[in-house]
Design a protein around this motif. Sequence first.
Motif, PDB file in Angstrom:
ATOM      1  N   LEU A 116      43.780  27.068  40.022  1.00 39.46           N
ATOM      2  CA  LEU A 116      44.917  27.871  39.582  1.00 39.46           C
ATOM      3  C   LEU A 116      44.666  29.361  39.806  1.00 39.46           C
ATOM      4  CD1 LEU A 116      45.903  26.026  36.283  1.00 39.46           C
ATOM      5  CD2 LEU A 116      47.099  25.988  38.475  1.00 39.46           C
ATOM      6  N   ALA A 117      43.418  29.784  39.588  1.00 42.73           N
ATOM      7  CA  ALA A 117      43.091  31.191  39.842  1.00 42.73           C
ATOM      8  C   ALA A 117      43.205  31.523  41.324  1.00 42.73           C
ATOM      9  CB  ALA A 117      41.688  31.503  39.327  1.00 42.73           C
ATOM     10  N   VAL A 118      42.714  30.622  42.160  1.00 41.90           N
ATOM     11  CA  VAL A 118      42.835  30.835  43.606  1.00 41.90           C
ATOM     12  C   VAL A 118      44.304  30.852  44.016  1.00 41.90           C
ATOM     13  CG1 VAL A 118      42.375  29.800  45.858  1.00 41.90           C
ATOM     14  CG2 VAL A 118      40.575  29.887  44.137  1.00 41.90           C
ATOM     15  N   ARG A 119      45.098  29.969  43.419  1.00 33.45           N
ATOM     16  CA  ARG A 119      46.528  29.954  43.729  1.00 33.45           C
ATOM     17  C   ARG A 119      47.184  31.281  43.326  1.00 33.45           C
ATOM     18  NH1 ARG A 119      51.201  29.520  41.195  1.00 33.45           N
ATOM     19  NH2 ARG A 119      52.952  28.482  42.207  1.00 33.45           N
ATOM     20  N   ALA A 120      46.758  31.848  42.182  1.00 34.29           N
ATOM     21  CA  ALA A 120      47.333  33.115  41.742  1.00 34.29           C
ATOM     22  C   ALA A 120      47.048  34.224  42.741  1.00 34.29           C
ATOM     23  CB  ALA A 120      46.781  33.491  40.366  1.00 34.29           C
ATOM     24  N   VAL A 121      45.856  34.185  43.330  1.00 33.81           N
ATOM     25  CA  VAL A 121      45.516  35.183  44.342  1.00 33.81           C
ATOM     26  C   VAL A 121      46.258  34.896  45.645  1.00 33.81           C
ATOM     27  CG1 VAL A 121      43.643  36.153  45.730  1.00 33.81           C
ATOM     28  CG2 VAL A 121      43.263  35.618  43.323  1.00 33.81           C
ATOM     29  N   ALA A 122      46.224  33.627  46.067  1.00 29.74           N
ATOM     30  CA  ALA A 122      46.845  33.270  47.346  1.00 29.74           C
ATOM     31  C   ALA A 122      48.351  33.480  47.314  1.00 29.74           C
ATOM     32  CB  ALA A 122      46.522  31.815  47.685  1.00 29.74           C
ATOM     33  N   GLY A 123      48.963  33.256  46.147  1.00 33.14           N
ATOM     34  CA  GLY A 123      50.408  33.397  46.058  1.00 33.14           C
ATOM     35  C   GLY A 123      50.899  34.799  46.320  1.00 33.14           C
ATOM     36  N   ARG A 124      50.015  35.798  46.199  1.00 30.73           N
ATOM     37  CA  ARG A 124      50.412  37.181  46.429  1.00 30.73           C
ATOM     38  C   ARG A 124      50.233  37.611  47.876  1.00 30.73           C
ATOM     39  NH1 ARG A 124      49.184  36.586  41.218  1.00 30.73           N
ATOM     40  NH2 ARG A 124      50.131  37.957  39.675  1.00 30.73           N
ATOM     41  N   VAL A 125      49.547  36.805  48.656  1.00 32.95           N
ATOM     42  CA  VAL A 125      49.271  37.228  50.028  1.00 32.95           C
ATOM     43  C   VAL A 125      49.653  36.187  51.074  1.00 32.95           C
ATOM     44  CG1 VAL A 125      47.390  38.742  49.307  1.00 32.95           C
ATOM     45  CG2 VAL A 125      46.883  36.367  49.875  1.00 32.95           C
ATOM     46  N   MET A 126      49.845  34.929  50.662  1.00 32.31           N
ATOM     47  CA  MET A 126      50.061  33.866  51.640  1.00 32.31           C
ATOM     48  C   MET A 126      51.478  33.910  52.217  1.00 32.31           C
ATOM     49  SD  MET A 126      50.495  30.535  49.124  1.00 32.31           S
ATOM     50  CE  MET A 126      50.623  29.373  50.465  1.00 32.31           C
ATOM     51  N   ALA A 127      51.615  33.424  53.412  1.00 27.75           N
ATOM     52  CA  ALA A 127      52.918  33.263  54.052  1.00 27.75           C
ATOM     53  C   ALA A 127      53.452  31.888  53.661  1.00 27.75           C
ATOM     54  CB  ALA A 127      52.784  33.395  55.560  1.00 27.75           C
TER      55      ALA A 127
END
Length: 337
Positions: A116-127
Amino acid sequence: MPDASSTSSSDAEDPAASDGGTDVGETAASDGGTDSVDDRPERPPSARLIDALGVVDHAKRGLVVGLALAAVVFGFFVVLPLVDPGTPARAESPLLYLALAFVAATAATLLVASALAVRAVAGRVMAYAKWVRRGAVASAVGGAWWAVTGVLALGIATETGVPASAEPLVLVTLPLPVLVLAVGAWSALARSGATEADATDGDAFDHVHARPRVANVGAALALAGIAAVHTATFLQTDAFLGTVPGNVTGSGFLVGGALALAAGTAALALAVHRTTDARALTTGASALAGASVGLAGLVATEPLLTAIAVLVLPGLAWLALGVTIARDPGTYPERPV
């Protein structure tokens, strides 16, 4: 008598005296100097990072999942043989399974919190569009794979056109595609909210809040069905080859998982249908999933329907749904979460 020139000179050298005796420190304070600043120390960068990522909330969710998994592990290995005579008892001590449950709970807690923490980071930068398309391709491949596995299993069960030598291949690959479909459930859930028409005037579009309720319910049902069917492939492997289920527990996982997976797939197909122009494929996916729902309740008594209702029809539905989403992954904001 003091000299007038010396008095004026001293006044010129002392600005505070010429301003009516105002203290320099008071002037600095009135101008927002150091005396007016709060002396409380700032929070360290690590604490701000933890708050931004929601680590505490993620840890709580991970703990809930870990405890639930521990209860399932202990119940499956220790409690189930006591309440179901058809399930063989375990020879090992229950304390060993209690330790196993603790390890499973700890590992699941850390895994879920980290994910979930990784998703929180990825959600701000992922396409998002790119990853939704990739998830859809994975689900299409998994659906096709599962449908082919079902056709092979049906051919083995009916002894029509498929040699018995293909049985090991079916048994080895049977549990695998269903795991790929979990990725498809995420892509369908994300795609169901990918429409800017749901944004209200003046508000930034947020595809998470724009998801229809039927999509959230469908994703939950599909994931629960995936887990149950995956378990059934181990408990009732022969049922996929035309044998009547051997015990109540395995039959329950098989029927319940098939119903949940088919119903969840149909709901996700309907949700995606709402936001795409590729209506033919989503309609076909809904129809295939609906037919699977109709047949799933009969698999406990009609073993030849198992491969059709649990493998072929859901597999074809996910193939159609995955192709639809891959062709039209939707429109997302630059930072969707």
